[in-house]
Structure formats: C-alpha cells, structure tokens
Scaffold this active site. Structure first.
Site, PDB file in Angstrom:
ATOM      1  N   GLY A  80     -46.778  24.926  -9.343  1.00 34.88           N
ATOM      2  CA  GLY A  80     -48.011  24.779  -9.920  1.00 34.88           C
ATOM      3  C   GLY A  80     -49.652  24.210  -8.472  1.00 34.88           C
ATOM      4  N   SER A  81     -49.484  25.369  -7.407  1.00 32.38           N
ATOM      5  CA  SER A  81     -51.142  25.148  -6.987  1.00 32.38           C
ATOM      6  C   SER A  81     -52.058  26.373  -7.467  1.00 32.38           C
ATOM      7  CB  SER A  81     -50.121  26.035  -5.507  1.00 32.38           C
ATOM      8  OG  SER A  81     -50.153  26.937  -5.811  1.00 32.38           O
ATOM      9  N   ASN A  82     -52.200  26.925  -8.099  1.00 34.76           N
ATOM     10  CA  ASN A  82     -52.476  27.625  -8.933  1.00 34.76           C
ATOM     11  C   ASN A  82     -53.352  26.114  -9.948  1.00 34.76           C
ATOM     12  OD1 ASN A  82     -53.618  30.104  -8.334  1.00 34.76           O
ATOM     13  ND2 ASN A  82     -51.051  29.944  -8.022  1.00 34.76           N
ATOM     14  N   ARG A 123     -42.208  33.745 -17.564  1.00 32.18           N
ATOM     15  CA  ARG A 123     -41.031  33.485 -18.724  1.00 32.18           C
ATOM     16  C   ARG A 123     -42.040  34.691 -19.699  1.00 32.18           C
ATOM     17  NH1 ARG A 123     -37.515  30.429 -22.029  1.00 32.18           N
ATOM     18  NH2 ARG A 123     -38.583  31.831 -24.416  1.00 32.18           N
ATOM     19  N   ASP A 179     -46.958  42.201 -16.504  1.00 35.87           N
ATOM     20  CA  ASP A 179     -47.780  42.138 -15.932  1.00 35.87           C
ATOM     21  C   ASP A 179     -48.879  43.428 -16.651  1.00 35.87           C
ATOM     22  OD1 ASP A 179     -47.092  39.994 -13.863  1.00 35.87           O
ATOM     23  OD2 ASP A 179     -45.230  40.903 -13.376  1.00 35.87           O
ATOM     24  N   HIS A 216     -51.177  37.244 -10.701  1.00 33.84           N
ATOM     25  CA  HIS A 216     -50.345  37.723 -10.183  1.00 33.84           C
ATOM     26  C   HIS A 216     -50.279  38.260  -9.066  1.00 33.84           C
ATOM     27  CE1 HIS A 216     -46.713  40.716 -10.192  1.00 33.84           C
ATOM     28  NE2 HIS A 216     -46.990  41.119 -10.125  1.00 33.84           N
ATOM     29  N   ASN A 273     -53.114  35.622 -17.019  1.00 37.90           N
ATOM     30  CA  ASN A 273     -52.321  35.945 -16.468  1.00 37.90           C
ATOM     31  C   ASN A 273     -52.216  35.763 -14.975  1.00 37.90           C
ATOM     32  OD1 ASN A 273     -49.564  35.371 -14.952  1.00 37.90           O
ATOM     33  ND2 ASN A 273     -49.204  37.361 -14.824  1.00 37.90           N
ATOM     34  N   THR A 306     -50.794  41.226 -22.167  1.00 37.86           N
ATOM     35  CA  THR A 306     -50.984  41.852 -23.082  1.00 37.86           C
ATOM     36  C   THR A 306     -48.882  42.114 -23.507  1.00 37.86           C
ATOM     37  OG1 THR A 306     -50.120  43.896 -22.177  1.00 37.86           O
ATOM     38  CG2 THR A 306     -52.336  43.604 -23.032  1.00 37.86           C
TER      39      THR A 306
HETATM   40  C1  GRF Z   1     -48.210  32.690  -7.444  1.00 41.14           C
HETATM   41  O1  GRF Z   1     -48.089  33.488  -6.622  1.00 41.14           O
HETATM   42  C2  GRF Z   1     -48.935  33.630  -8.821  1.00 41.14           C
HETATM   43  O2  GRF Z   1     -49.172  34.877  -8.704  1.00 41.14           O
HETATM   44  C3  GRF Z   1     -46.853  33.894  -9.222  1.00 41.14           C
HETATM   45  O3  GRF Z   1     -46.666  32.930  -8.947  1.00 41.14           O
HETATM   46  C4  GRF Z   1     -46.734  31.700  -8.374  1.00 41.14           C
HETATM   47  C5  GRF Z   1     -46.902  30.942  -8.596  1.00 41.14           C
HETATM   48  O4  GRF Z   1     -47.176  29.799  -7.996  1.00 41.14           O
HETATM   49  N1  GRF Z   1     -47.134  34.439 -10.637  1.00 41.14           N
HETATM   50  P1  GRF Z   1     -47.566  28.148  -8.674  1.00 41.14           P
HETATM   51  O5  GRF Z   1     -46.656  27.411  -8.882  1.00 41.14           O
HETATM   52  O6  GRF Z   1     -49.184  28.617  -9.182  1.00 41.14           O
HETATM   53  O7  GRF Z   1     -47.862  27.463  -6.620  1.00 41.14           O
END
Ligand code: GRF
Length: 199
Positions: free
Chosen positions: A13-15, A92, A146, A110, A108, A142
């Site tokens: 969950g860092s994003n 998923r 990715d 990536h 998303n 979509t």
């Molecule tokens: C990130 O590298 C994101 O790009 C990928 O999965 C990872 C998730 O990291 N899809 P976090 O859970 O957001 O820390």
C-alpha cells in the site's frame, strides 16, 4: 465537493499512501471513499484505517467466480458514489463486470515503461533484459493485461551496479510522484481517448 475515488490494493500500500499524502497536502482534490483489498493481510488496509478511511477486505474465495467477485466490488463502490477507481498494487485481473461499471474510469500503476515488461515482477524483467532506462506508467485499465491508454510515465536510469532492489526503489519514488498527479489529471477532465492516445 471533492471527487470520490476508491483504491484497490493487495499488499504493502505504498502507492495508496502516496495518494493519501497528496490529498492531505492539497496536491490532489479528492476523497478516498473506500479502500478494498482482496487480501486480509494487506498492510495497506492499516494505512487506510490510520488515515480514517473506510477499508474492507473482500475474500475472492467467498464468491462463486470472478464475475461474482467483481460485481460485489461494483456494489461496494456504487454504494459510496465512487467516480474513479485506482488500482494500486491490486494483484487481480479486472473483469468485465467492473470494467463496464467504470468505463475509462479505472487507473493502474505499473513499474515499467509500458508497453515494455507487462505482467508480474516488471522491475526484474527490465533488469534482466538489460535495459538502460526503465520507469513507471499510469494507464487506464482495459481488458488486456497492463494495457490501455497511457496517462503519465516517468523514466529512471538503470545504473551499471544496480541490484533489482535498488532499481525497484528508484522506480517506486517515481510511482509515488506520478500516480497522484495522473489521478488529478483524470479527475480534472478535459481529456479524450484518441485511438490509444490519452489527450
Ligand atoms: C507497485 O510497484 C505497483 O507499481 C505495482 O505493485 C506495486 C505495489 O506496491 N502494480 P504498493 O502496494 O503500492 O506499495
């Protein structure tokens, strides 16, 4: 009223945290209405709760199939008037039920410069391929893996002595920078999809 968004996670969950922080810093005018995880142990669920955000775990095993699972997510999101869905480490594939409920409204992030290195472990794929530049991509979701129109990208160098971990950390810094920015752009409107191009 600020835009209501949902964040779907599976892990760290860092994003998600970067989105929480961007909202707190007024770099992003949005409210996270709900965080959904397919994994009970996702650390991101605690990040959400710490920030006072509603967070739910929906176990795929409790549903008959992917359509039923995605339909349950749609119900959860609709009940909270969510406008935009942000996948953030959500491991998923998103099925038709969710895609059709939020057309061009699922993002998303990536960890590669798409279309290079889709799929799992993208940082390692890029590293082992020997590319000299990699990065991060935010795209509309979509049906393809990715795939989908690219909203924002950021590039980072691959240094000769890097480990995969060092490269991944450098990419992650850019992920945390561009994801909130991409969300803000999409929420601001004034864009259209022209072929594959987000303009
Ligand atoms: C990130 O590298 C994101 O790009 C990928 O999965 C990872 C998730 O990291 N899809 P976090 O859970 O957001 O820390």
């Amino acid at each position: 009223m600020s835009h209501r968004i949902a964040v779907l996670i599976s892990g760290r969950g860092s994003n998600l945290q970067s989105i929480i922080d961007a909202i707190a810093d007024h770099r992003l005018d949005a409210t996270i209405a709900i965080v959904v995880s397919n994994r009970a142990a996702a650390a991101g669920l605690n990040r959400a709760k710490d920030a006072g955000i509603e967070a739910v775990h929906l176990a795929p095993a409790s549903f008959a199939d992917r359509d039923a699972y995605d339909a349950a997510i749609v119900d959860v999101l609709r009940a909270r008037q969510v406008e935009l869905v942000c996948l953030a480490g959500y491991m998923r594939l998103v099925g038709p039920a969710l895609l059709q409920a939020f057309p061009d409204r699922i993002l998303n992030i990536h960890p590669s410069l798409l279309p290079a290195f889709p799929g799992l472990d993208a940082q390692r794929q890029a590293y082992e391929h020997g590319v000299k530049i990699s990065g991060a991509t935010v795209h509309l979701v979509t049906g393809g893996l990715d795939d989908g129109p690219i909203v924002l990208q950021a590039a980072v160098p691959v240094n000769p002595d890097d480990t995969v971990e060092q490269l991944s950390a450098r990419i992650l810094v850019e992920e945390h920078r561009i994801y909130p920015e991409a969300i803000a752009r999409v929420l601001a409107g004034g864009w259209r999809i022209d072929g594959r191009r987000f303009r």
